[in-house]
Design a protein around this motif. Structure first.
Motif, PDB file in Angstrom:
ATOM      1  N   GLU A 216       0.828  -1.196   0.000  1.00  0.00           N
ATOM      2  CA  GLU A 216       0.000   0.000   0.000  1.00  0.00           C
ATOM      3  C   GLU A 216       0.865   1.250   0.000  1.00  0.00           C
ATOM      4  OE1 GLU A 216      -3.064   0.044   2.959  1.00  0.00           O
ATOM      5  OE2 GLU A 216      -3.343  -2.110   2.800  1.00  0.00           O
ATOM      6  N   ARG A 217       0.385   2.279  -0.615  1.00  0.00           N
ATOM      7  CA  ARG A 217       1.096   3.549  -0.674  1.00  0.00           C
ATOM      8  C   ARG A 217       0.637   4.401   0.507  1.00  0.00           C
ATOM      9  NH1 ARG A 217       5.263   3.764  -3.642  1.00  0.00           N
ATOM     10  NH2 ARG A 217       4.941   5.944  -4.031  1.00  0.00           N
ATOM     11  N   LEU A 218       1.300   4.276   1.628  1.00  0.00           N
ATOM     12  CA  LEU A 218       0.880   4.925   2.859  1.00  0.00           C
ATOM     13  C   LEU A 218       1.866   6.002   3.292  1.00  0.00           C
ATOM     14  CD1 LEU A 218      -0.270   1.752   4.799  1.00  0.00           C
ATOM     15  CD2 LEU A 218      -1.702   3.414   3.627  1.00  0.00           C
ATOM     16  N   LYS A 219       2.090   6.978   2.444  1.00  0.00           N
ATOM     17  CA  LYS A 219       3.000   8.055   2.805  1.00  0.00           C
ATOM     18  C   LYS A 219       2.362   8.916   3.882  1.00  0.00           C
ATOM     19  CE  LYS A 219       5.423   8.216  -1.566  1.00  0.00           C
ATOM     20  NZ  LYS A 219       5.834   9.042  -2.706  1.00  0.00           N
TER      21      LYS A 219
ATOM     22  N   LEU B 143      13.278  20.742  21.898  1.00  0.00           N
ATOM     23  CA  LEU B 143      14.409  21.603  21.569  1.00  0.00           C
ATOM     24  C   LEU B 143      14.511  21.800  20.058  1.00  0.00           C
ATOM     25  CD1 LEU B 143      17.060  20.005  23.943  1.00  0.00           C
ATOM     26  CD2 LEU B 143      15.791  22.129  24.309  1.00  0.00           C
ATOM     27  N   VAL B 144      14.326  20.706  19.321  1.00  0.00           N
ATOM     28  CA  VAL B 144      14.382  20.717  17.857  1.00  0.00           C
ATOM     29  C   VAL B 144      13.297  19.784  17.352  1.00  0.00           C
ATOM     30  CG1 VAL B 144      15.817  20.301  15.818  1.00  0.00           C
ATOM     31  CG2 VAL B 144      16.898  20.964  17.965  1.00  0.00           C
ATOM     32  N   THR B 145      12.632  20.176  16.257  1.00  0.00           N
ATOM     33  CA  THR B 145      11.626  19.322  15.635  1.00  0.00           C
ATOM     34  C   THR B 145      11.920  19.201  14.148  1.00  0.00           C
ATOM     35  OG1 THR B 145       9.928  19.955  17.240  1.00  0.00           O
ATOM     36  CG2 THR B 145       9.160  19.008  15.164  1.00  0.00           C
ATOM     37  N   TRP B 146      11.948  17.967  13.672  1.00  0.00           N
ATOM     38  CA  TRP B 146      12.111  17.687  12.253  1.00  0.00           C
ATOM     39  C   TRP B 146      10.762  17.249  11.720  1.00  0.00           C
ATOM     40  CZ3 TRP B 146      15.490  16.313  16.040  1.00  0.00           C
ATOM     41  CH2 TRP B 146      16.816  16.717  15.905  1.00  0.00           C
ATOM     42  N   LYS B 147      10.331  17.828  10.614  1.00  0.00           N
ATOM     43  CA  LYS B 147       9.099  17.401   9.954  1.00  0.00           C
ATOM     44  C   LYS B 147       9.487  16.723   8.651  1.00  0.00           C
ATOM     45  CE  LYS B 147       6.172  20.860  12.017  1.00  0.00           C
ATOM     46  NZ  LYS B 147       5.240  21.959  11.828  1.00  0.00           N
ATOM     47  N   VAL B 148       9.105  15.461   8.526  1.00  0.00           N
ATOM     48  CA  VAL B 148       9.457  14.655   7.362  1.00  0.00           C
ATOM     49  C   VAL B 148       8.195  14.451   6.543  1.00  0.00           C
ATOM     50  CG1 VAL B 148      10.452  12.477   6.579  1.00  0.00           C
ATOM     51  CG2 VAL B 148      11.217  13.496   8.745  1.00  0.00           C
ATOM     52  N   THR B 149       8.254  14.818   5.266  1.00  0.00           N
ATOM     53  CA  THR B 149       7.093  14.653   4.400  1.00  0.00           C
ATOM     54  C   THR B 149       7.230  13.392   3.559  1.00  0.00           C
ATOM     55  OG1 THR B 149       8.083  16.067   2.698  1.00  0.00           O
ATOM     56  CG2 THR B 149       6.607  17.127   4.264  1.00  0.00           C
ATOM     57  N   ASN B 150       6.086  12.809   3.246  1.00  0.00           N
ATOM     58  CA  ASN B 150       6.004  11.609   2.419  1.00  0.00           C
ATOM     59  C   ASN B 150       6.895  10.485   2.944  1.00  0.00           C
ATOM     60  OD1 ASN B 150       4.115  12.786   0.692  1.00  0.00           O
ATOM     61  ND2 ASN B 150       5.716  13.679  -0.566  1.00  0.00           N
ATOM     62  N   ALA B 151       6.759  10.213   4.218  1.00  0.00           N
ATOM     63  CA  ALA B 151       7.556   9.166   4.856  1.00  0.00           C
ATOM     64  C   ALA B 151       6.876   7.813   4.729  1.00  0.00           C
ATOM     65  CB  ALA B 151       7.771   9.498   6.331  1.00  0.00           C
ATOM     66  N   LEU B 152       7.710   6.794   4.588  1.00  0.00           N
ATOM     67  CA  LEU B 152       7.242   5.412   4.533  1.00  0.00           C
ATOM     68  C   LEU B 152       8.101   4.551   5.455  1.00  0.00           C
ATOM     69  CD1 LEU B 152       6.840   4.909   0.679  1.00  0.00           C
ATOM     70  CD2 LEU B 152       5.010   4.805   2.374  1.00  0.00           C
ATOM     71  N   PRO B 153       7.508   3.549   6.101  1.00  0.00           N
ATOM     72  CA  PRO B 153       8.326   2.636   6.899  1.00  0.00           C
ATOM     73  C   PRO B 153       9.157   1.755   5.975  1.00  0.00           C
ATOM     74  CG  PRO B 153       6.044   1.933   6.922  1.00  0.00           C
ATOM     75  CD  PRO B 153       6.088   3.231   6.175  1.00  0.00           C
ATOM     76  N   LYS B 154      10.417   1.584   6.324  1.00  0.00           N
ATOM     77  CA  LYS B 154      11.307   0.740   5.524  1.00  0.00           C
ATOM     78  C   LYS B 154      11.658  -0.544   6.260  1.00  0.00           C
ATOM     79  CE  LYS B 154      15.835   0.712   3.322  1.00  0.00           C
ATOM     80  NZ  LYS B 154      17.068   1.448   3.089  1.00  0.00           N
TER      81      LYS B 154
END
Length: 143
Positions: free
Chosen positions: A83-86, A102-113
């Motif tokens: 399934e395409r579950l980004k 303290l710091v936040t990273w926002k990751v777009t279109n992530a998929l579990p590997k």
């Protein structure tokens, strides 16, 4: 899990997918990189410019007890079935008290590997030993 509930000394990286948060002991691959282009201009001088953002591979290790369930388990199972579950994923490094990012990273279109569980017990609680995700782009916010 509420971010303030993470034990500060152990689980300082809080990863959120679809509103469901899991705290992890460590994270790697949280970096922003760009391809570069080099060329000579009309006068013969070298010029360097940045191109597109490079894809990411982020590894999270040692999730809190009971972490491999709910939204996370569904996301992993769906990806394993093609399934395409980004998803948009946020990863926050919390202060020593565990109360403020303290710091936040926002990751777009992530998929579990990749996902692996810690030694399984008969009590029904499973935690991530390692969780790897890939993403297309990240932004960083310093608080």
């Amino acid at each position: 899990m509420d971010q303030t509930a993470a034990p500060a000394a152990t689980y300082r990286f809080v990863c959120t997918v679809n509103g469901d948060s899991v705290a992890f002991n460590s994270a790697s691959g949280l970096e922003v990189g760009y391809t570069t282009k080099e060329r000579r201009d009309e006068s013969g001088q070298w010029q360097v410019s940045t191109g597109q953002q490079e894809p990411l591979t982020i590894s999270l290790r040692r999730g809190e007890p009971g972490s491999a369930k709910g939204v996370w388990a569904e996301w992993i199972a769906g990806a394993g079935q093609g399934e395409r579950l980004k998803r948009e994923v946020t990863i926050s490094l919390l202060d020593e008290s565990g109360a403020a990012p303290l710091v936040t990273w926002k990751v777009t279109n992530a998929l579990p590997k990749e996902a692996s569980a810690h030694d399984l017990d008969g009590d029904g609680t499973y935690e991530f030993e390692k969780f790897v995700l890939v993403g297309e782009q990240t932004t960083v916010q310093f608080h």
